[in-house]
Design an enzyme around this catalytic site. Sequence first.
Site, mmCIF file in Angstrom:
data_model
loop_
_atom_site.group_PDB
_atom_site.id
_atom_site.type_symbol
_atom_site.label_atom_id
_atom_site.label_comp_id
_atom_site.label_asym_id
_atom_site.label_seq_id
_atom_site.Cartn_x
_atom_site.Cartn_y
_atom_site.Cartn_z
ATOM 1 N N TRP A 100 0.832 -1.213 0.000
ATOM 2 C CA TRP A 100 0.000 0.000 0.000
ATOM 3 C C TRP A 100 0.855 1.247 0.000
ATOM 4 O O TRP A 100 0.536 2.220 -0.692
ATOM 5 C CB TRP A 100 -0.990 -0.019 1.157
ATOM 6 C CG TRP A 100 -1.916 -1.203 1.086
ATOM 7 C CD1 TRP A 100 -2.029 -2.217 1.984
ATOM 8 C CD2 TRP A 100 -2.846 -1.512 0.033
ATOM 9 N NE1 TRP A 100 -2.967 -3.126 1.562
ATOM 10 C CE2 TRP A 100 -3.476 -2.725 0.372
ATOM 11 C CE3 TRP A 100 -3.200 -0.885 -1.172
ATOM 12 C CZ2 TRP A 100 -4.444 -3.324 -0.433
ATOM 13 C CZ3 TRP A 100 -4.160 -1.472 -1.986
ATOM 14 C CH2 TRP A 100 -4.774 -2.685 -1.607
ATOM 15 N N ASP A 167 -1.858 6.561 6.381
ATOM 16 C CA ASP A 167 -2.871 5.622 5.906
ATOM 17 C C ASP A 167 -3.118 4.635 7.048
ATOM 18 O O ASP A 167 -2.273 3.792 7.347
ATOM 19 C CB ASP A 167 -2.344 4.899 4.653
ATOM 20 C CG ASP A 167 -3.288 3.811 4.150
ATOM 21 O OD1 ASP A 167 -4.337 3.568 4.784
ATOM 22 O OD2 ASP A 167 -2.963 3.196 3.109
ATOM 23 N N LYS A 191 -11.953 -2.159 6.310
ATOM 24 C CA LYS A 191 -11.029 -2.958 7.101
ATOM 25 C C LYS A 191 -11.460 -3.034 8.564
ATOM 26 O O LYS A 191 -11.387 -4.094 9.152
ATOM 27 C CB LYS A 191 -9.601 -2.408 7.002
ATOM 28 C CG LYS A 191 -9.046 -2.343 5.586
ATOM 29 C CD LYS A 191 -8.654 -3.698 5.036
ATOM 30 C CE LYS A 191 -8.438 -3.711 3.531
ATOM 31 N NZ LYS A 191 -7.578 -2.670 3.001
HETATM 32 C C1 PLP Z 1 -6.933 -2.160 1.714
HETATM 33 C C2 PLP Z 1 -5.955 -1.050 1.897
HETATM 34 C C3 PLP Z 1 -5.865 0.023 0.989
HETATM 35 C C4 PLP Z 1 -6.705 0.094 -0.274
HETATM 36 O O1 PLP Z 1 -8.013 0.349 0.040
HETATM 37 P P1 PLP Z 1 -9.130 0.512 -1.087
HETATM 38 O O2 PLP Z 1 -10.270 1.015 -0.276
HETATM 39 O O3 PLP Z 1 -9.334 -0.819 -1.696
HETATM 40 O O4 PLP Z 1 -8.642 1.518 -2.068
HETATM 41 C C5 PLP Z 1 -4.958 1.019 1.255
HETATM 42 N N1 PLP Z 1 -4.176 0.992 2.340
HETATM 43 C C6 PLP Z 1 -4.222 -0.005 3.233
HETATM 44 C C7 PLP Z 1 -3.334 0.020 4.425
HETATM 45 C C8 PLP Z 1 -5.122 -1.051 3.044
HETATM 46 O O5 PLP Z 1 -5.185 -2.063 3.930
#
Ligand code: PLP
Length: 354
Positions: A100, A167, A191
């Site tokens: 990511w 993030d 998540k």
């Molecule tokens: C799943 C994830 C993403 C991507 O998320 P989307 O909503 O599918 O764009 C980005 N960063 C992390 C840490 C993730 O676990």
Amino acid sequence: MKKHNFSAGPCILPQEVFQEASQAVINFNNTGLSILEISHRSKEFVAVMEDARQLALELLGLEGKGYKALFLQGGASMEFLMVAYNLLEKKAAYLNTGTWSSKAIKEAKLFGEVNVVASSEDKKYNYIPKGYMIPTDVDYFHCTSNNTIFGTQMKVFPTTPKPMVCDMSSDIFSRVLDFSKFDLIYAGAQKNMGPAGTTLVIVKEDLLGKVTRQIPSMLDYKVHIEKDSMFNTPAVYPVYVSYLTLKWLKAQGGIKAIEEKNEKKAALLYSEIDINPCFKGYTATEDRSIMNATFNLTDESLKEDFEAMLKEAGINGLNGHRSVGGYRASMYNALSLESVQVLVDVMSDLERKA
Ligand SMILES: *Cc1c(COP(=O)(O)O)cnc(C)c1O
């Protein structure tokens, strides 16, 4: 049969939330209408949006500190580019701890110079780099708090006078942090907060308006703030379900209480990984994530047996990410300690059989 859902995302949510959310599809707040058919400008939904934004700040301890909460669309992946669009004038510093982060770096490069301050790519991202320097001539520093795919988690964050962007998709609301150290936090809902379809963005207002480029309205945080996160039709249902989950979290005692539970779950699983000779952990011990635990079989010939036993026990979603293989147990807020115990029992049964 009871299922134990270890899926990495979209993920398990509390049963109470599923109940209430399904009721709202039939009759939302006794309006005689489904939440799926009402206007996003109706007073009922405007109240949900406002309460959800407020509750997110409250749970993170960021009320009255100059932050705004937004529920946007496009996933965390959209934030990879929105962050750079809104904040990157010349140069930004990024920590590369996995897939990511790499994707965030790729997008940022379209807007300016990217200084990758450290990377754990050399060991297939099985640890978190430490002791790196963040240059002072950057617009911001970006990191990923929890590595959903490789199972590492930042336990300490660097100190820098520069704005910090994080993030937190896969560990937001899971552990106590000083969230006011961060100037912008984003997290895809699916998540640990809700269903897929919305992304929570927490941004300090004074961070914005500093780049010289023109920003298209939909990608401009300021526009979304001015319009109270309703510049266009928001993801009504994902925002509603996220709201229910945040309310559930508050009723559980907030982040502090859920953190204790999350630590117990992680400790139970990691101790089994460590004592059971059939398994070995993938990541450096000190960087182990309490959300996503990654591990492998020591003897691949046990694979068929193990997977049959998992199925028998009702365990879902344990396969590692397609880029890594092995196993990954995602233990998000709504997963119970009992579910982790079921997994641990299967692991020790395998040892007895092997
Ligand atoms: C799943 C994830 C993403 C991507 O998320 P989307 O909503 O599918 O764009 C980005 N960063 C992390 C840490 C993730 O676990």
